[in-house]
Enzyme design. Structure first.
Site, PDB file in Angstrom:
ATOM      1  N   ASP A  58     -57.107  -8.374  -3.382  1.00 14.98           N
ATOM      2  CA  ASP A  58     -57.717  -8.492  -4.589  1.00 14.98           C
ATOM      3  C   ASP A  58     -56.714  -8.878  -5.694  1.00 14.98           C
ATOM      4  O   ASP A  58     -56.979  -9.876  -6.403  1.00 14.98           O
ATOM      5  CB  ASP A  58     -58.554  -7.172  -4.849  1.00 14.98           C
ATOM      6  CG  ASP A  58     -59.251  -6.462  -4.054  1.00 14.98           C
ATOM      7  OD1 ASP A  58     -60.523  -6.994  -3.643  1.00 14.98           O
ATOM      8  OD2 ASP A  58     -58.631  -5.379  -3.441  1.00 14.98           O
ATOM      9  N   HIS A  81     -61.783  -0.702  -3.698  1.00 12.80           N
ATOM     10  CA  HIS A  81     -61.700  -2.341  -3.405  1.00 12.80           C
ATOM     11  C   HIS A  81     -63.529  -2.467  -3.266  1.00 12.80           C
ATOM     12  O   HIS A  81     -63.662  -2.480  -2.275  1.00 12.80           O
ATOM     13  CB  HIS A  81     -61.077  -2.255  -2.007  1.00 12.80           C
ATOM     14  CG  HIS A  81     -61.460  -3.530  -1.327  1.00 12.80           C
ATOM     15  ND1 HIS A  81     -60.880  -4.515  -1.794  1.00 12.80           N
ATOM     16  CD2 HIS A  81     -61.960  -3.864  -0.113  1.00 12.80           C
ATOM     17  CE1 HIS A  81     -61.188  -5.625  -1.090  1.00 12.80           C
ATOM     18  NE2 HIS A  81     -61.893  -5.160  -0.065  1.00 12.80           N
TER      19      HIS A  81
HETATM   20  C1  LMR Z   1     -63.004  -8.615   1.059  1.00 13.24           C
HETATM   21  O1  LMR Z   1     -62.582  -8.428  -0.002  1.00 13.24           O
HETATM   22  O2  LMR Z   1     -63.249  -9.799   1.472  1.00 13.24           O
HETATM   23  C2  LMR Z   1     -63.991  -7.707   1.949  1.00 13.24           C
HETATM   24  O3  LMR Z   1     -63.258  -6.379   1.848  1.00 13.24           O
HETATM   25  C3  LMR Z   1     -65.485  -7.622   1.827  1.00 13.24           C
HETATM   26  C4  LMR Z   1     -66.037  -6.821   2.921  1.00 13.24           C
HETATM   27  O4  LMR Z   1     -66.827  -5.855   2.260  1.00 13.24           O
HETATM   28  O5  LMR Z   1     -66.035  -7.016   3.851  1.00 13.24           O
END
Ligand code: LMR
Length: 352
Positions: free
Chosen positions: A178, A206
Site C-alpha cells: 500500500d 491492509h
Molecule cells: C492487494 O492489496 O493487492 C491484496 O492484498 C488484495 C487481496 O485481497 O488479495
C-alpha cells in the site's frame, strides 16, 4: 558454517490454499478449484534473492504440489542468482520451519472478486493458528515473521498469539505494498520518480479502510524537499481520489487480473524484509503492520496495525511525535475499529 550466510533459511509457504480449502471449503467456497498462482510464487522467488544477503530458501507446500515445486526449484537454480545458496522444497513443516531466521507466510484462503475479506476470517484463523504453533515449535526465537496472506493484520495477530515463545515484535504484516502504491500515485501526479517520495504513511488495516496519510510526506522536486501538498498542488485530489485509489487498489488488481496482486506484492515483500535486515536511513520511515501495544498514537492495544516505523538492528520502532489532525484521526480510528472487530471475531474462532 560459512560466515556470510547469516540468513540461514527462509520459508515461503506457497499455495497452502488447497490444503486449507480441503479443511474449510464447505463454508467458504462451495466448489474450490485447484489453483496454483505460479505467477505469484515465481515473482516472489525471482525477486527475493536479488535484494538480500546470501541465503537458503526453504519452500513449503502440500504433498500434491511437490512436483510443481520441483519446477520452481529448477527455475530458481537456472536464474544463477549470486546470493542464492540452496533451495529446499518440502512438504514437512518441521523441515521448513526448523531453525528458521525468516518466515514469509504468503498462503491463506484467498479472496475472490466481490468477496469481503472478513468472510474468510474463520478459515484463516485455522491456517495461521497452525503456522504460529509450528513456528513456536521449530523456528529460532529470533525468527522474523512476515504475514502476507489476507486478512494480513489479523492473520498475523493470530500467528503471534499462537507462538507464545516468540516475541510479538518479531511478527509483522505487509502494508509496504500500500505504501509503495501511495508513493507511486504521488510521483505520477508530480512527474517524478517514486523514490523522490519519502515518509508516506499507511495507517491501520491492509484493507479498504486503511488510511494513506500524506501529511508527513516529503517530495523531492528539482532537488528540493517540499510537502506533498506543495508538490501536488491539488488538495482535493490528495484528500479524496488519492486515498480511495490506494485503498481500493488491491480490489482493482483482482478485478482486472482475476487474481490477487503478485509482482507488486513480491517487490513489497523484498522491500519490507530488506529494511528489517539492513535498517532504515536516519530520518526516513516506512509502513509496517506491527503490534500496537504501547503505541504513542492512541491506537487500541493488541492489534497488528500499520504504523510509520524506523528500523535499527532488526528492531522496529514506531516513529513518535507526528502531528495528527482531525481528518487523520477520524480515518485512523475508523481503520482501528475494523481491526478491533476482526480481532474479536478471529479470537472467538481460536478455540473452535
Ligand atoms: C492487494 O492489496 O493487492 C491484496 O492484498 C488484495 C487481496 O485481497 O488479495
Amino acid at each position: 558454517m560459512s560466515h556470510h550466510i547469516q540468513l540461514k533459511s527462509v520459508c515461503l509457504t506457497i499455495s497452502r490454499k488447497r490444503q486449507y480449502m480441503s479443511l474449510t471449503a464447505d463454508e467458504i467456497i462451495p466448489k474450490p478449484k485447484p489453483y496454483y498462482d505460479s505467477y505469484a510464487s515465481h515473482m516472489l522467488m525471482f525477486t527475493f534473492p536479488y535484494l538480500f544477503q546470501p541465503l537458503v530458501l526453504l519452500l513449503l507446500d502440500i504433498t500434491p504440489m511437490l512436483p510443481v515445486l520441483e519446477g520452481v526449484v529448477m527455475e530458481l537454480q537456472d536464474c544463477a542468482l549470486p546470493l542464492l545458496r540452496e533451495v529446499i522444497p518440502t512438504d514437512k513443516v518441521d523441515v521448513a520451519f526448523k531453525d528458521l531466521d525468516a518466515a514469509i507466510l504468503v498462503g491463506s484462503m484467498p479472496r475472490r472478486e466481490g468477496m469481503e475479506r472478513k468472510d474468510l476470517l474463520k478459515a484463516n484463523v485455522a491456517i495461521f493458528k497452525s503456522q504460529g504453533e509450528a513456528l513456536d515449535k521449530y523456528a529460532k526465537k529470533t525468527v522474523k515473521v512476515l504475514v502476507v496472506g489476507n486478512p494480513a493484520n489479523t492473520n498475523c495477530l493470530i500467528a503471534a498469539k499462537s507462538a507464545p515463545s516468540i516475541p510479538k515484535e518479531n511478527f509483522s504484516c505487509l502494508t509496504r505494498l500500500d505504501h509503495n502504491r501511495a508513493c507511486f500515485q504521488v510521483a505520477l501526479r508530480c512527474g517524478i520518480s517514486a523514490n523522490s517520495v519519502k515518509n508516506m504513511i499507511i495507517w491501520g488495516n491492509h484493507s479498504s479502510t486503511q488510511y494513506p496519510d500524506i501529511h508527513h510526506c516529503k517530495v523531492n522536486v528539482q532537488g528540493k524537499d517540499v510537502t506533498a501538498f506543495d508538490a501536488v498542488k491539488d488538495d482535493a485530489w490528495l484528500k479524496g481520489e488519492f486515498i480511495s485509489t490506494v485503498q481500493q487498489r488491491g480490489a482493482a488488481v483482482i478485478k482486472a487480473r482475476k487474481l490477487s496482486s503478485a509482482m507488486s506484492a513480491a517487490k513489497a515483500i523484498c522491500d519490507h524484509m530488506r529494511d528489517i535486515w539492513t535498517g532504515t536511513t536516519e530520518g526516513e520511515f516506512f509502513s509496517m503492520g506491527v503490534y500496537s501495544t504501547g503505541n504513542p498514537y492512541g491506537v487500541p492495544e493488541d492489534l497488528i496495525y500499520s504504523f510509520p516505523v524506523s528500523i535499527k538492528d532488526k528492531t522496529w520502532k514506531i516513529v513518535d511525535g507526528l502531528a495528527i489532525n482531525d481528518f487523520s484521526r477520524a480515518k485512523m480510528d475508523a481503520t482501528a475499529a475494523e481491526l478491533v472487530e476482526e480481532r474479536d471475531t478471529a479470537v472467538s474462532f481460536l478455540g473452535v
